[in-house]
Design an enzyme around this catalytic site. Structure first.
Site, PDB file in Angstrom:
ATOM      1  N   GLY A  42      14.645  -2.621   0.800  1.00 52.71           N
ATOM      2  CA  GLY A  42      14.708  -1.583  -0.214  1.00 52.71           C
ATOM      3  C   GLY A  42      15.563  -1.903  -1.416  1.00 52.71           C
ATOM      4  O   GLY A  42      16.001  -0.994  -2.122  1.00 52.71           O
ATOM      5  N   GLU A  98       0.825  -1.207   0.000  1.00 49.02           N
ATOM      6  CA  GLU A  98       0.000   0.000   0.000  1.00 49.02           C
ATOM      7  C   GLU A  98       0.862   1.261   0.000  1.00 49.02           C
ATOM      8  O   GLU A  98       0.525   2.263  -0.640  1.00 49.02           O
ATOM      9  CB  GLU A  98      -0.924  -0.004   1.215  1.00 49.02           C
ATOM     10  CG  GLU A  98      -1.959  -1.109   1.236  1.00 49.02           C
ATOM     11  CD  GLU A  98      -1.442  -2.413   1.837  1.00 49.02           C
ATOM     12  OE1 GLU A  98      -2.237  -3.322   2.062  1.00 49.02           O
ATOM     13  OE2 GLU A  98      -0.211  -2.512   2.073  1.00 49.02           O
ATOM     14  N   ASN A 121       3.151  -8.229  -5.703  1.00 45.77           N
ATOM     15  CA  ASN A 121       2.895  -7.426  -6.895  1.00 45.77           C
ATOM     16  C   ASN A 121       3.787  -7.826  -8.077  1.00 45.77           C
ATOM     17  O   ASN A 121       4.984  -7.531  -8.081  1.00 45.77           O
ATOM     18  CB  ASN A 121       3.115  -5.952  -6.555  1.00 45.77           C
ATOM     19  CG  ASN A 121       2.763  -5.026  -7.688  1.00 45.77           C
ATOM     20  OD1 ASN A 121       2.296  -5.452  -8.738  1.00 45.77           O
ATOM     21  ND2 ASN A 121       2.973  -3.744  -7.480  1.00 45.77           N
ATOM     22  N   GLU A 160       6.105  -5.073 -10.309  1.00 45.93           N
ATOM     23  CA  GLU A 160       7.427  -4.556  -9.918  1.00 45.93           C
ATOM     24  C   GLU A 160       8.545  -5.154 -10.767  1.00 45.93           C
ATOM     25  O   GLU A 160       9.320  -4.409 -11.386  1.00 45.93           O
ATOM     26  CB  GLU A 160       7.674  -4.790  -8.432  1.00 45.93           C
ATOM     27  CG  GLU A 160       6.851  -3.893  -7.525  1.00 45.93           C
ATOM     28  CD  GLU A 160       7.237  -4.062  -6.063  1.00 45.93           C
ATOM     29  OE1 GLU A 160       7.566  -3.051  -5.441  1.00 45.93           O
ATOM     30  OE2 GLU A 160       7.206  -5.199  -5.562  1.00 45.93           O
ATOM     31  N   PRO A 166      13.630 -12.569   1.016  1.00 46.75           N
ATOM     32  CA  PRO A 166      12.455 -12.738   1.877  1.00 46.75           C
ATOM     33  C   PRO A 166      11.657 -11.433   1.979  1.00 46.75           C
ATOM     34  O   PRO A 166      12.236 -10.339   1.955  1.00 46.75           O
ATOM     35  CB  PRO A 166      13.053 -13.120   3.242  1.00 46.75           C
ATOM     36  CG  PRO A 166      14.473 -13.469   2.972  1.00 46.75           C
ATOM     37  CD  PRO A 166      14.881 -12.721   1.759  1.00 46.75           C
ATOM     38  N   ARG A 167      10.360 -11.556   2.112  1.00 48.52           N
ATOM     39  CA  ARG A 167       9.523 -10.371   2.283  1.00 48.52           C
ATOM     40  C   ARG A 167       9.919  -9.604   3.536  1.00 48.52           C
ATOM     41  O   ARG A 167       9.886  -8.381   3.567  1.00 48.52           O
ATOM     42  CB  ARG A 167       8.050 -10.794   2.364  1.00 48.52           C
ATOM     43  CG  ARG A 167       7.049  -9.648   2.499  1.00 48.52           C
ATOM     44  CD  ARG A 167       7.022  -8.806   1.247  1.00 48.52           C
ATOM     45  NE  ARG A 167       5.891  -7.888   1.232  1.00 48.52           N
ATOM     46  CZ  ARG A 167       5.641  -7.044   0.247  1.00 48.52           C
ATOM     47  NH1 ARG A 167       6.455  -7.002  -0.804  1.00 48.52           N
ATOM     48  NH2 ARG A 167       4.608  -6.246   0.290  1.00 48.52           N
TER      49      ARG A 167
END
Length: 433
Positions: free
Chosen positions: A310, A62, A336, A339, A268-269
């Site tokens: 990042g 978001e 997503n 990206e 990893p997220r």
């Protein structure tokens, strides 16, 4: 309304339990110890003078969606400031790095009325734009009680949320959605679900995720890493969740048998899971170089663990094939796919893409991405794409064209929001002149 009244009562008496939960989250690295007070509604930054637009998004996805909107608001409306709130440590780090001048990041307060009131007393927002789908009852009701106009932007209703709201009765959701003066859905199916739950008016002007710029990358790091990767077939498992890293290690061993020299990159997220991720992959019999420990991949490295924040733009530029995490195992939902597609990678994802239902279906229809149903399917897809440069380039080109095909969505969103924003911003500016 009974459920909302009960919810408010429970949160009123829950201070000890909430603080205990927050302290446990802090101990696990899920809360920011230096900014802990913000979660309790305590601000340390001053409120900027003039009109203040508050934009809230739950987490990284978001937050990224809101960045083009924030930049446009600031450029189109001189004198306006933006307050951006999110709820996770990862999203906070991202926003602090990427927010333009004139925008401030704060953690959203926990949904207890004293915390919410402390937050609103300090910031006194002139309008709230809520991104996607995080509906905290106390936050929304108290904001509306103070006369702050609210709009839902890029609204989404997941399968699980739609079923849950139906199961517990739709009156509470109808009440919360009724607090919004406008709901902008990210797809026609989401618009239909919002209407069914009681939102009015609802419009679909497109998905803000298409407005996102390519993820940035450090040019020095990009050049430094291209050396060790030169000549090696390479793929990236992006934004992985528990279980997917071990799967990536097993897939690596299977594909390496056909493609010697293969390098697998795993991002990893949640970077704080780095140590656990490394152990899980090593248990599958692969050698791992861990980026957070300052390591770079050598000839003997099977998997490069990119447990940093990042750097999606860096590794999606290095890997020509990218698998989206959270799409093969567990509760699913996906991440997503636009990206990596924007950066020219051939995109793969599993069958669990509920959070990107419309985008993933349209990408498959355009042959702009490939779906893999399981571990074996992933092995086959990687062998094909990493061997066949022409096929890989064609999928990547269609993916990039798809990802860039609706860049004008931001214009449509701004036109839809203008009747709400313009009078509020003008009145706020006059009142504070």
């Amino acid at each position: 309304m009974l459920l909302l009244t009960l919810y408010r009562g429970l949160t009123d008496v829950s201070a000890p339990a909430v603080r205990l939960l927050l302290w446990r989250r802090r101990a696990r690295g899920k809360e920011d110890p230096l900014r802990f007070g913000e979660r309790l509604g305590r601000a340390v930054l001053p409120r900027p003078k003039g009109p203040l637009v508050w934009i809230h998004g739950a987490s990284v996805g978001e937050a990224l969606s809101s960045l083009p909107l924030i930049e446009r608001l600031l450029s189109d409306r001189p004198g306006v400031s933006v307050l951006c709130t999110t709820g996770t440590v990862t999203s906070a780090g991202l926003m602090v790095d990427r927010l333009p001048s004139g925008a401030i990041h704060q953690y959203v307060p926990v949904d207890r009325l004293p915390y919410v009131r402390g937050f609103l007393d300090h910031w006194r927002p002139d309008v709230l734009l809520l991104v996607e789908s995080e509906f905290w009852p106390n936050l929304l009701r108290e904001t509306a009680r103070r006369g702050v106009p609210m709009a839902l932007v890029n609204g989404r209703v997941s399968d699980s949320s739609f079923l849950a709201w139906g199961r517990y009765g739709r009156a509470p959701m109808r009440h919360l959605l009724g607090l919004f003066r406008l709901c902008l859905a990210q797809s026609e199916s989401d618009a239909g679900r919002l209407r069914d739950l009681g939102a009015d008016p609802v419009a679909c002007v497109g998905n803000l995720k298409f407005a996102g710029p390519p993820a940035p990358a450090d040019a020095t790091e990009l050049s430094r890493l291209r050396g060790p990767l030169s000549g090696r077939p390479c793929w990236l498992a992006l934004s992985t969740h528990v279980g997917e890293e071990a799967l990536a290690a097993r897939v690596h061993r299977a594909v390496k048998a056909a493609l010697p020299g293969l390098l697998t990159i795993v991002m990893p997220r949640h970077a704080v899971r780095g140590a656990a991720v490394r152990e899980a992959m090593q248990a599958e019999g692969v050698t791992v170089a861990q980026r957070s420990a300052g390591m770079v991949p050598g000839p003997e490295t099977d998997v490069y663990l990119a447990d940093t924040m990042g750097e999606v733009g860096l590794f999606a530029r290095l890997a020509p094939v990218v698998l989206m995490g959270k799409s093969l195992l567990g509760e699913g939902g996906g991440q997503n796919p636009l990206e990596p597609a924007r950066l020219g990678a051939a995109v793969l994802f599993g069958p669990r893409m509920e959070n990107f239902r419309d985008i993933s279906a349209r990408m498959l229809a355009a042959d702009a991405a490939w779906r893999v149903d399981d571990e074996a399917g992933l092995v086959r897809a990687l062998e094909t794409l990493l061997r066949d440069e022409a096929t890989r380039a064609a999928v990547a080109a269609r993916g990039e064209a798809f990802a860039r095909g609706e860049a004008d969505v931001l214009d449509r969103v701004m036109v839809a929001l203008a009747p709400l924003l313009d009078p509020v911003v003008s009145e706020a500016a006059d009142a504070r002149a």
